[in-house]
Design a protein around this motif. Structure first.
Motif, PDB file in Angstrom:
ATOM      1  N   LEU A  34       0.845  -1.191   0.000  1.00  0.00           N
ATOM      2  CA  LEU A  34       0.000   0.000   0.000  1.00  0.00           C
ATOM      3  C   LEU A  34       0.878   1.238   0.000  1.00  0.00           C
ATOM      4  O   LEU A  34       1.917   1.285   0.657  1.00  0.00           O
ATOM      5  N   HIS A  35       0.456   2.224  -0.770  1.00  0.00           N
ATOM      6  CA  HIS A  35       1.261   3.423  -0.947  1.00  0.00           C
ATOM      7  C   HIS A  35       0.444   4.626  -0.492  1.00  0.00           C
ATOM      8  O   HIS A  35      -0.757   4.719  -0.812  1.00  0.00           O
ATOM      9  N   PRO A  36       1.049   5.563   0.251  1.00  0.00           N
ATOM     10  CA  PRO A  36       0.274   6.713   0.746  1.00  0.00           C
ATOM     11  C   PRO A  36      -0.337   7.559  -0.359  1.00  0.00           C
ATOM     12  O   PRO A  36      -1.362   8.233  -0.149  1.00  0.00           O
ATOM     13  N   ASP A  37       0.267   7.544  -1.556  1.00  0.00           N
ATOM     14  CA  ASP A  37      -0.291   8.331  -2.657  1.00  0.00           C
ATOM     15  C   ASP A  37      -1.521   7.688  -3.274  1.00  0.00           C
ATOM     16  O   ASP A  37      -2.297   8.354  -3.965  1.00  0.00           O
ATOM     17  N   ASN A  38      -1.684   6.381  -3.050  1.00  0.00           N
ATOM     18  CA  ASN A  38      -2.807   5.647  -3.650  1.00  0.00           C
ATOM     19  C   ASN A  38      -3.477   4.776  -2.592  1.00  0.00           C
ATOM     20  O   ASN A  38      -3.418   3.549  -2.646  1.00  0.00           O
ATOM     21  N   PRO A  39      -4.135   5.372  -1.610  1.00  0.00           N
ATOM     22  CA  PRO A  39      -4.740   4.573  -0.539  1.00  0.00           C
ATOM     23  C   PRO A  39      -5.921   3.757  -1.048  1.00  0.00           C
ATOM     24  O   PRO A  39      -6.525   4.088  -2.078  1.00  0.00           O
ATOM     25  N   PRO A  40      -6.278   2.674  -0.356  1.00  0.00           N
ATOM     26  CA  PRO A  40      -7.486   1.916  -0.720  1.00  0.00           C
ATOM     27  C   PRO A  40      -8.712   2.823  -0.652  1.00  0.00           C
ATOM     28  O   PRO A  40      -8.751   3.793   0.104  1.00  0.00           O
ATOM     29  N   MET A  41      -9.702   2.496  -1.474  1.00  0.00           N
ATOM     30  CA  MET A  41     -10.918   3.309  -1.499  1.00  0.00           C
ATOM     31  C   MET A  41     -12.133   2.397  -1.623  1.00  0.00           C
ATOM     32  O   MET A  41     -12.043   1.288  -2.171  1.00  0.00           O
ATOM     33  N   PRO A  42     -13.283   2.841  -1.092  1.00  0.00           N
ATOM     34  CA  PRO A  42     -14.508   2.058  -1.308  1.00  0.00           C
ATOM     35  C   PRO A  42     -14.825   1.993  -2.793  1.00  0.00           C
ATOM     36  O   PRO A  42     -14.523   2.923  -3.553  1.00  0.00           O
ATOM     37  N   LEU A  43     -15.444   0.919  -3.189  1.00  0.00           N
ATOM     38  CA  LEU A  43     -15.695   0.666  -4.605  1.00  0.00           C
ATOM     39  C   LEU A  43     -16.408   1.822  -5.286  1.00  0.00           C
ATOM     40  O   LEU A  43     -16.060   2.215  -6.404  1.00  0.00           O
ATOM     41  N   HIS A  44     -17.401   2.402  -4.633  1.00  0.00           N
ATOM     42  CA  HIS A  44     -18.194   3.429  -5.321  1.00  0.00           C
ATOM     43  C   HIS A  44     -17.383   4.694  -5.587  1.00  0.00           C
ATOM     44  O   HIS A  44     -17.773   5.504  -6.420  1.00  0.00           O
ATOM     45  N   HIS A  45     -16.244   4.868  -4.941  1.00  0.00           N
ATOM     46  CA  HIS A  45     -15.375   6.002  -5.242  1.00  0.00           C
ATOM     47  C   HIS A  45     -14.496   5.755  -6.464  1.00  0.00           C
ATOM     48  O   HIS A  45     -13.840   6.677  -6.948  1.00  0.00           O
ATOM     49  N   SER A  46     -14.487   4.536  -6.953  1.00  0.00           N
ATOM     50  CA  SER A  46     -13.682   4.225  -8.144  1.00  0.00           C
ATOM     51  C   SER A  46     -14.512   4.236  -9.418  1.00  0.00           C
ATOM     52  O   SER A  46     -13.970   4.049 -10.508  1.00  0.00           O
ATOM     53  N   LEU A  47     -15.819   4.459  -9.295  1.00  0.00           N
ATOM     54  CA  LEU A  47     -16.695   4.407 -10.458  1.00  0.00           C
ATOM     55  C   LEU A  47     -16.595   5.701 -11.264  1.00  0.00           C
ATOM     56  O   LEU A  47     -16.632   6.796 -10.706  1.00  0.00           O
ATOM     57  N   PHE A  48     -16.443   5.556 -12.578  1.00  0.00           N
ATOM     58  CA  PHE A  48     -16.391   6.689 -13.492  1.00  0.00           C
ATOM     59  C   PHE A  48     -15.397   7.754 -12.991  1.00  0.00           C
ATOM     60  O   PHE A  48     -15.730   8.921 -12.850  1.00  0.00           O
ATOM     61  N   ALA A  49     -14.197   7.306 -12.708  1.00  0.00           N
ATOM     62  CA  ALA A  49     -13.153   8.192 -12.192  1.00  0.00           C
ATOM     63  C   ALA A  49     -11.890   8.073 -13.033  1.00  0.00           C
ATOM     64  O   ALA A  49     -10.828   7.727 -12.528  1.00  0.00           O
ATOM     65  N   PRO A  50     -11.960   8.371 -14.344  1.00  0.00           N
ATOM     66  CA  PRO A  50     -10.759   8.229 -15.174  1.00  0.00           C
ATOM     67  C   PRO A  50      -9.618   9.134 -14.736  1.00  0.00           C
ATOM     68  O   PRO A  50      -8.449   8.826 -14.973  1.00  0.00           O
ATOM     69  N   TRP A  51      -9.947  10.259 -14.088  1.00  0.00           N
ATOM     70  CA  TRP A  51      -8.890  11.160 -13.630  1.00  0.00           C
ATOM     71  C   TRP A  51      -7.975  10.500 -12.603  1.00  0.00           C
ATOM     72  O   TRP A  51      -6.813  10.888 -12.475  1.00  0.00           O
ATOM     73  N   ARG A  52      -8.488   9.488 -11.891  1.00  0.00           N
ATOM     74  CA  ARG A  52      -7.643   8.824 -10.898  1.00  0.00           C
ATOM     75  C   ARG A  52      -6.469   8.095 -11.566  1.00  0.00           C
ATOM     76  O   ARG A  52      -5.407   7.930 -10.967  1.00  0.00           O
ATOM     77  N   VAL A  53      -6.676   7.626 -12.780  1.00  0.00           N
ATOM     78  CA  VAL A  53      -5.588   6.960 -13.494  1.00  0.00           C
ATOM     79  C   VAL A  53      -4.538   7.982 -13.913  1.00  0.00           C
ATOM     80  O   VAL A  53      -3.339   7.809 -13.677  1.00  0.00           O
TER      81      VAL A  53
END
Length: 721
Positions: free
Chosen positions: A460-479
């Protein structure tokens, strides 16, 4: 007899079409679902014809007869001549017209983008924009295709079907923290399932957001009036004080062939195998190509790269009138979505899909460049087609030889899917309705509620912490902004899948937080799955057990023997009354898994039956499969990312990073492209027939291209709502 009436009705129904309209500031979860089910121009043409056909028949029925259709012989309504007139007038005859298959060497060498003419005798089999196949006749509530449960008081085997939300709450709902992890398989198994699911099936919903008869807005009514088929909220539901129903739109109808004397509702599959990378229409496939390249490459992102590696191109957008440029500028690069083979930006649904889309974009371009080195005399279209052909075979090998044995279990896989024995033109490779609307939705109960992204040390990296699934939906900017696709891929390789268990069915991320936003209540994926099966007229559980040669439980004791869980049996029988009535999806996922697999006997039967038909009925499968059998997902990751340590089998859970193999390990096998080597003198007449790639189409004309502008405020609210 009905010619004048038909003309009037066609005119009338044409006035009733309502286009999807979304304005800034009024977004709801169903709006997003609707937008991502919108389609290309060829599909919209088919749907328009089918809707005209369906609505016209409904009006004829209501205007001509006052008694119920149950009292009528269905052939009394329209003669064969009337039906032919109606099919011609609506445009359905044109949509289902048998295509003329070319006999030149190009047609023999490469599959069409649309899937047409795979089967020379029946060229529509398995093609895009054709109805799903049926292994069993549909069981609608009436002759004209009302869904099961349309009338809440209609009984089946002397019992009324329960509201699907009640089934979701009482059988499926699982708190995020109350799950068991799969000790054997990685979350890539779940991601690959969705990748293949999106590659095989896409059912468009009704193009209108208002009911045909009354004009009611389906997002704000609890009345059943096609296309509105709302999901009732029981009084005992935690949401009961907040909403009376959850909006739901029926799937669009499909056209029927010219010989049909009677129209019963069927649904449309608008994609074909291989569509995730290349699209399922000529329009979209050309849009995805880099036609300025002499190497046959796919287009990639120009503004951004992933440490020098390609991202998917952006879906070029038309800025909606309701959004100012100042607003868009303040959002920076977050206003863009990625563009891929699935229509309307569905590649952006969650981070795992973005990662796989990006991975295979890069793999196509890598293959094309390598083929150019092997055959420098090949032109760009030959390179494109050959790379596409190889990648199609790679997908088949990875799915049939690597993925399915983990799902079915090795013993069941060997029994149900024997070694490939070549193309059989008698086999229909079409996707079936039960596969799309029920069976292949099994993996929804294996989705982990937390998305893990890992740093270069697989920690696990502090810049990319785990997130609940619904926070990863339709989030291309995260990539783009949070490390590219490598952290996502490391996460799915080392994270476990959720284990399906009787008391741990579907996590609340999917039943209570799906498309959670500031406006509108979240959707419930379990309820949506059940309602979709009823919308498509799928028979109950017992009929599918019978189809597969499995015993049908006659009483509670036999039912408990099949499920191995008395408590679950009590719940299901309390809801449905009899096992015969149980929606096939919920019952199929309730069966205990076969040894070494992740599905029970019914799902194993239905999945194997579909995948065997897909490969046996594919005219283009045989030639390339033997050449690509050594390839693995791990090798593709090594060749197209900065990841240098991978598992031998990417679908098997790796507990510790020390167990990973370097990409240079001999067991992480390369694909040897020397088998594709051709002497310069072997430039044949077929290669000369390849047409030059036309000027690339402009994405701004792509329907729904406003997704990431007009809807961006809504999408962003996932992460603040």
């Amino acid at each position: 007899m009905y010619t004048v009436l038909l003309t009037f009705l066609l005119w009338f129904t044409s006035l009733s079409r309502v286009k999807l309209s979304i304005s800034e500031g009024s977004f709801h979860p169903t709006d997003l679902l609707a937008v991502f089910k919108q389609t290309t121009s060829s599909t919209r043409s088919h749907i328009r014809a089918a809707v005209l056909l369906y609505n016209t028949i409904e009006i004829i029925r209501e205007m001509v007869y006052t008694h119920t259709m149950a009292e009528l012989n269905h052939t009394e309504l329209l003669s064969s001549e009337d039906m032919e007139t109606l099919l011609d007038a609506t445009g359905c005859s044109t949509e289902m017209k048998r295509p003329v298959c070319k006999s030149d060497c190009l047609s023999e060498r490469y599959r069409t983008i649309t899937g047409h003419c795979n089967n020379r005798q029946t060229p529509l089999l398995g093609a895009a924009n054709t109805p799903y196949a049926r292994w069993l006749p549909p069981e609608y509530e009436d002759l004209h295709g009302a869904p099961r449960g349309w009338d809440p008081q209609h009984s089946y085997h002397n019992f009324i079907l329960p509201p699907v939300r009640a089934v979701s709450q009482e059988v499926l709902y699982t708190q995020n923290e109350n799950i068991s992890l799969d000790v054997s398989l990685s979350h890539l198994l779940v991601e690959w399932w969705q990748w293949i699911d999106y590659d095989l099936t896409l059912t468009p919903q009704s193009p209108s957001t208002t009911s045909f008869k009354m004009g009611a807005d389906c997002t704000h009514t609890c009345s059943r009036d096609t296309p509105c088929f709302p999901i009732w909220i029981p009084l005992s539901d935690p949401r009961a004080g907040l909403q009376s129903c959850m909006p739901f739109f029926r799937s669009a109808p499909s056209c029927v062939g010219q010989s049909a004397m009677w129209y019963h509702r069927e649904q449309l599959n608008i994609v074909v195998y291989g569509s995730m990378v290349y699209g399922s229409s000529e329009e979209l496939s050309l849009n995805l190509r880099n036609c300025s390249s002499h190497l046959g490459l796919l287009s990639h992102n120009q503004p951004h790269s992933d440490q020098g590696l390609a991202y998917l191109p952006y879906l070029q957008e038309t800025i909606s009138q309701s959004m100012t440029r100042k607003t868009l500028t303040s959002m920076g690069n977050l206003t863009f979505c990625f563009h891929a083979g699935r229509p309307q930006g569905v590649a952006n649904e969650h981070l795992g899909m973005i990662a796989l889309h990006t991975l295979f974009l890069r793999e196509h371009n890598r293959l094309a460049e390598e083929l150019h080195r092997v055959n420098p005399h090949w032109g760009p279209d030959t390179l494109y087609q050959e790379a596409r052909k190889i990648l199609g075979a790679v997908h088949q090998v990875l799915t049939w030889d690597h993925y399915l044995p983990h799902v079915l279990g090795n013993k069941e896989y060997s029994k149900l899917i024997p070694p490939y024995d070549g193309y059989d033109p008698k086999v229909d490779p079409s996707i079936t309705n039960v596969f799309s609307a029920a069976a292949f939705r099994f993996a929804h109960v294996t989705v982990h509620p937390v998305v893990s992204r890992l740093g270069p040390g697989h920690q696990l990296h502090p810049d990319n912490p785990p997130m609940p699934l619904h926070h990863s939906l339709f989030a291309p900017w995260r990539v783009v902004e949070e490390g590219g696709i490598d952290p996502v891929l490391r996460g799915v390789l080392l994270s476990p899948a959720k284990l399906q268990a009787p008391e741990q069915m579907m996590v609340e991320e999917l039943t209570e937080r799906l498309f959670q936003a500031q406006e509108g209540l979240p959707l419930d994926l379990g309820a949506l799955n059940l309602q979709r099966g009823r919308d498509h007229g799928l028979p109950g559980y017992g009929a599918w057990r019978e189809l597969c040669g499995l015993p049908i439980p006659a009483n509670k004791s036999e039912f408990a023997g099949i499920l191995g869980n008395v408590g679950l049996v009590r719940k299901l029988l309390a809801l449905y009354g009899t096992a015969q009535n149980i929606d096939v999806w919920v019952e199929a996922i309730s069966e205990p898994a076969l040894p070494g697999g992740r599905v029970g006997p019914l799902l194993a039967c239905l999945l194997a039956k579909q995948f065997r038909a897909l490969i046996d009925g594919d005219r283009c499968a045989e030639e390339q499969i033997t050449k690509t059998q050594s390839l693995s997902v791990s090798r593709i990751i090594c060749d197209n990312t900065r990841i240098r340590l991978v598992p031998l089998d990417a679908f098997i859970r790796t507990l510790h990073a020390e167990q990973l193999l370097p990409c240079t390990h001999p067991n992480v096998t390369h694909l040897n492209l020397s088998a594709w080597k051709e002497p310069d003198t072997d430039i044949d007449e077929c290669s000369n027939q390849l047409s030059a790639c036309p000027v690339n189409l402009q994405c701004s004309n792509t329907p729904g291209s406003f997704i990431c502008s007009g809807m961006h405020a809504y999408i962003r609210s996932f992460h603040t709502g």
